[in-house]
Design an enzyme around this catalytic site. Structure first.
Site, PDB file in Angstrom:
ATOM      1  N   GLU A 261      29.857  48.929  38.093  1.00  0.00           N
ATOM      2  CA  GLU A 261      29.212  48.113  38.773  1.00  0.00           C
ATOM      3  C   GLU A 261      28.026  48.683  39.290  1.00  0.00           C
ATOM      4  O   GLU A 261      27.774  49.707  39.791  1.00  0.00           O
ATOM      5  CB  GLU A 261      30.288  47.759  39.869  1.00  0.00           C
ATOM      6  CG  GLU A 261      31.441  47.008  39.783  1.00  0.00           C
ATOM      7  CD  GLU A 261      32.194  46.843  40.971  1.00  0.00           C
ATOM      8  OE1 GLU A 261      31.691  47.133  42.138  1.00  0.00           O
ATOM      9  OE2 GLU A 261      33.434  46.459  41.060  1.00  0.00           O
ATOM     10  N   GLU A 310      30.274  34.875  45.672  1.00  0.00           N
ATOM     11  CA  GLU A 310      31.875  34.759  45.851  1.00  0.00           C
ATOM     12  C   GLU A 310      32.156  34.708  47.214  1.00  0.00           C
ATOM     13  O   GLU A 310      32.070  35.400  48.279  1.00  0.00           O
ATOM     14  CB  GLU A 310      32.855  35.844  45.397  1.00  0.00           C
ATOM     15  CG  GLU A 310      32.417  35.934  43.787  1.00  0.00           C
ATOM     16  CD  GLU A 310      32.958  37.177  43.529  1.00  0.00           C
ATOM     17  OE1 GLU A 310      34.378  37.470  43.333  1.00  0.00           O
ATOM     18  OE2 GLU A 310      32.503  38.353  43.024  1.00  0.00           O
ATOM     19  N   LYS A 313      34.615  36.510  49.919  1.00  0.00           N
ATOM     20  CA  LYS A 313      34.594  37.899  50.271  1.00  0.00           C
ATOM     21  C   LYS A 313      33.934  38.121  51.421  1.00  0.00           C
ATOM     22  O   LYS A 313      33.396  37.057  52.287  1.00  0.00           O
ATOM     23  CB  LYS A 313      33.706  38.430  49.055  1.00  0.00           C
ATOM     24  CG  LYS A 313      34.221  38.399  47.606  1.00  0.00           C
ATOM     25  CD  LYS A 313      33.722  39.225  46.818  1.00  0.00           C
ATOM     26  CE  LYS A 313      34.022  40.675  46.943  1.00  0.00           C
ATOM     27  NZ  LYS A 313      33.656  41.794  45.942  1.00  0.00           N
ATOM     28  N   GLU A 318      28.789  40.587  51.246  1.00  0.00           N
ATOM     29  CA  GLU A 318      29.743  40.575  49.939  1.00  0.00           C
ATOM     30  C   GLU A 318      29.814  39.235  49.085  1.00  0.00           C
ATOM     31  O   GLU A 318      29.975  39.148  48.029  1.00  0.00           O
ATOM     32  CB  GLU A 318      30.742  41.006  50.285  1.00  0.00           C
ATOM     33  CG  GLU A 318      31.132  42.473  50.995  1.00  0.00           C
ATOM     34  CD  GLU A 318      31.053  43.565  49.765  1.00  0.00           C
ATOM     35  OE1 GLU A 318      30.830  43.171  48.452  1.00  0.00           O
ATOM     36  OE2 GLU A 318      31.328  44.725  49.904  1.00  0.00           O
TER      37      GLU A 318
END
Length: 363
Positions: A261, A310, A313, A318
């Site tokens: 990541e 997303e 999150k 985030e």
């Protein structure tokens, strides 16, 4: 001559298996407005993204990946570690259900057994189960005859690092060695790479006084940190080389590191601008073709976090790591394809970070 033709054919086939022309992208699913898996896989293919990280064995995603030729890193969620560690038959069933039922139509590359489990980052309850689960999954993969095609490993964050400056003095924390040294031995013995989530963003966010933004974004126009004869122009190289040094001190000098990541949020927090995120990601894609000061000239297999924003999150930043919006429109104009193939088993050499940065990933 016939033998030479056969050998050439084998080498070409090997290159087709191991050589790739793009960075990978992590397919996170913590949003309530994301497109169906079939459309996501089509989006990967239309953007020439040929590697994908999947955090759990989502059956719809695995079905969609059939025949796609995308290489897949599939994750064992932390919540499943205990059952797989305690019961080898559960590991056999997991591999049968999520790997053998799809292989070879799905090109599995790695099984990531646990994500960011550490005695010091809030996931300590999973620590006793990581290595036993890895061993049981490895046994199941070996029983299937897939041990040379699919590598069993785990993904760490850099909170395991106790000293990171200068990079040549990188070392793991003393209080994680009992947990992590046996994992290093497992990886060495099975010739598997270590997966590491590496985020210059978090180090910069936590210490902007000592770490400059250009150093974090790959835009410094001169060496920022000298470590002996090695000069570091960016924090990413410094963090990765500190990890290489730590592995060398712990018996893992032969290990390759896959950056499982890396990313930069575009909103929601400190230094989270569209331009910063675009700059970081564009430079990351270009930079990983060439290695670090400690291991130069060898591409770094890297997965961008993440495919989509997303919205489920937390904290706020985030939600904004995606390179695409949930409506499948690109957030940035990033060319994912590299100019030359790279291989998983590559190492690199470069320079390191300006001060003892906080090495963490909140993913």
């Amino acid at each position: 001559m016939a033998a030479m033709v056969i050998l050439l054919g084998f080498l070409l086939a090997t290159l087709q298996i191991t050589g790739v022309r793009s960075v990978g992208v992590c397919y996170g699913m913590m949003g309530n407005n994301l497109p169906p898996a079939s459309q996501v896989v089509s989006l990967y293919r239309s953007n020439n993204i040929d590697r994908l990280r999947l955090y759990d064995p989502n059956q719809a995603a695995l079905q969609a990946l059939r025949g796609s030729n995308i290489q897949v890193m599939i994750g064992v969620p932390n919540s499943d570690l205990q059952s797989l560690a305690n019961n080898p038959s559960q590991a056999q069933s997991w591999v049968q259900r999520n790997v053998r039922n799809y292989h070879p139509a799905v090109r599995f590359r790695y099984i990531a057994v646990g994500n960011e489990v550490s005695p010091v980052n809030g996931n300590a309850r999973f620590v006793p189960f990581v290595l036993p689960a890895m061993r049981n999954i490895q046994s199941a993969i070996r029983a299937a005859g897939l041990q040379n095609q699919i590598k069993v490993t785990t993904s760490i964050d850099l909170t395991l690092i106790g000293n990171s400056y200068p990079p040549s003095q990188g070392a793991f924390r003393g209080d994680v060695r009992g947990y992590f040294d046996p994992i290093i031995s497992f990886l060495v013995n099975n010739r598997s790479p270590l997966l590491a989530n590496i985020y210059p963003y978090f180090s910069y966010k936590d210490n902007p006084r000592d770490i400059s933004l250009p150093y974090a974004l790959f835009t410094a126009n001169a060496v920022v940190v000298w470590d002996g004869q090695r000069g570091y122009r960016n924090l990413f190289d410094a963090m990765l080389d500190a990890l290489y040094s730590a592995l060398e001190r712990a018996g893992g000098a032969s290990l390759e590191v896959v950056v499982s990541e890396s990313g930069w949020p575009s909103a929601g927090g400190f230094a989270t601008t569209f331009n910063n995120a675009k700059t970081y990601l564009s430079n990351l894609v270009r930079h990983v073709k060439g290695g670090t000061p400690k291991r130069p000239g060898r591409a770094i297999e890297t997965y961008i976090f993440a495919m989509f924003d997303e919205n489920n999150k937390e904290p706020q930043y985030e939600k904004h790591f995606g390179v695409f919006f949930p409506n499948k429109q690109p957030k940035y104009n990033i060319k994912f394809s590299a100019e030359k193939p790279w291989d998983v088993f590559a190492g690199n050499d470069t320079t390191t970070t300006s001060t003892e940065e906080s090495l963490k990933s909140d993913m």
